[in-house]
Design a protein around this motif. Sequence first.
Motif, PDB file in Angstrom:
ATOM      1  N   LYS A   8     -61.753 -93.684 -35.866  1.00  0.00           N
ATOM      2  CA  LYS A   8     -62.909 -94.167 -35.098  1.00  0.00           C
ATOM      3  C   LYS A   8     -63.381 -95.559 -35.516  1.00  0.00           C
ATOM      4  O   LYS A   8     -64.449 -95.999 -35.085  1.00  0.00           O
ATOM      5  CB  LYS A   8     -64.054 -93.163 -35.184  1.00  0.00           C
ATOM      6  N   ASN A   9     -62.607 -96.260 -36.337  1.00  0.00           N
ATOM      7  CA  ASN A   9     -62.959 -97.644 -36.669  1.00  0.00           C
ATOM      8  C   ASN A   9     -62.654 -98.553 -35.478  1.00  0.00           C
ATOM      9  O   ASN A   9     -61.757 -98.246 -34.684  1.00  0.00           O
ATOM     10  CB  ASN A   9     -62.169 -98.127 -37.883  1.00  0.00           C
ATOM     11  N   PRO A  10     -63.369 -99.683 -35.342  1.00  0.00           N
ATOM     12  CA  PRO A  10     -63.078-100.623 -34.256  1.00  0.00           C
ATOM     13  C   PRO A  10     -61.622-101.105 -34.290  1.00  0.00           C
ATOM     14  O   PRO A  10     -61.004-101.283 -33.249  1.00  0.00           O
ATOM     15  CB  PRO A  10     -64.041-101.784 -34.505  1.00  0.00           C
ATOM     16  N   VAL A  11     -61.080-101.308 -35.475  1.00  0.00           N
ATOM     17  CA  VAL A  11     -59.655-101.611 -35.676  1.00  0.00           C
ATOM     18  C   VAL A  11     -59.114-100.478 -36.545  1.00  0.00           C
ATOM     19  O   VAL A  11     -59.391-100.441 -37.744  1.00  0.00           O
ATOM     20  CB  VAL A  11     -59.457-102.982 -36.364  1.00  0.00           C
ATOM     21  N   PRO A  12     -58.365 -99.546 -35.954  1.00  0.00           N
ATOM     22  CA  PRO A  12     -57.966 -98.341 -36.688  1.00  0.00           C
ATOM     23  C   PRO A  12     -57.077 -98.586 -37.908  1.00  0.00           C
ATOM     24  O   PRO A  12     -57.181 -97.864 -38.893  1.00  0.00           O
ATOM     25  CB  PRO A  12     -57.224 -97.511 -35.643  1.00  0.00           C
ATOM     26  N   LEU A  13     -56.185 -99.581 -37.868  1.00  0.00           N
ATOM     27  CA  LEU A  13     -55.314 -99.828 -39.009  1.00  0.00           C
ATOM     28  C   LEU A  13     -56.130-100.422 -40.141  1.00  0.00           C
ATOM     29  O   LEU A  13     -56.630-101.536 -40.063  1.00  0.00           O
ATOM     30  CB  LEU A  13     -54.162-100.765 -38.645  1.00  0.00           C
ATOM     31  N   VAL A  14     -56.285 -99.659 -41.216  1.00  0.00           N
ATOM     32  CA  VAL A  14     -57.086-100.089 -42.364  1.00  0.00           C
ATOM     33  C   VAL A  14     -56.215-100.857 -43.344  1.00  0.00           C
ATOM     34  O   VAL A  14     -56.612-101.892 -43.863  1.00  0.00           O
ATOM     35  CB  VAL A  14     -57.742 -98.877 -43.059  1.00  0.00           C
ATOM     36  N   ALA A  15     -55.001-100.345 -43.618  1.00  0.00           N
ATOM     37  CA  ALA A  15     -54.117-100.988 -44.591  1.00  0.00           C
ATOM     38  C   ALA A  15     -52.698-100.491 -44.392  1.00  0.00           C
ATOM     39  O   ALA A  15     -52.477 -99.394 -43.878  1.00  0.00           O
ATOM     40  CB  ALA A  15     -54.576-100.682 -46.009  1.00  0.00           C
ATOM     41  N   GLN A  16     -51.756-101.315 -44.843  1.00  0.00           N
ATOM     42  CA  GLN A  16     -50.351-100.904 -44.873  1.00  0.00           C
ATOM     43  C   GLN A  16     -49.745-101.411 -46.170  1.00  0.00           C
ATOM     44  O   GLN A  16     -49.918-102.575 -46.535  1.00  0.00           O
ATOM     45  CB  GLN A  16     -49.566-101.431 -43.683  1.00  0.00           C
TER      46      GLN A  16
END
Length: 96
Positions: A39-47
């Motif tokens: 549910k974050n505005p940009v779902p990818l937090v980290a890779q």
Amino acid sequence: TSEKIRVIAAELAENGAVVPVKVETDFAVARSIALLASKNPVPLVAQFVFSARVKPFVATRIKLAQSSEIIAIVETENGIFQSRRHVEVTIGGCSA
């Protein structure tokens, strides 16, 4: 979905700006681990990308806009696998 992946996070996060998360896996080799917050505005937090000689393990802090699923996606030589953990947030960590 794989039981070889564990997303470790508290069920309740008081402050969504700093949510500790660990990802552990029983896969001997993993090419990468990606963290998503549904549910974050940009779902990818980290890779995180790993070499073959590194044990695939991640410990970090992430921001959550609101209560949501934290999804760990692990890419191995045999395919892509995932695991999820729901985290309730009392104060959101993302602002416009």
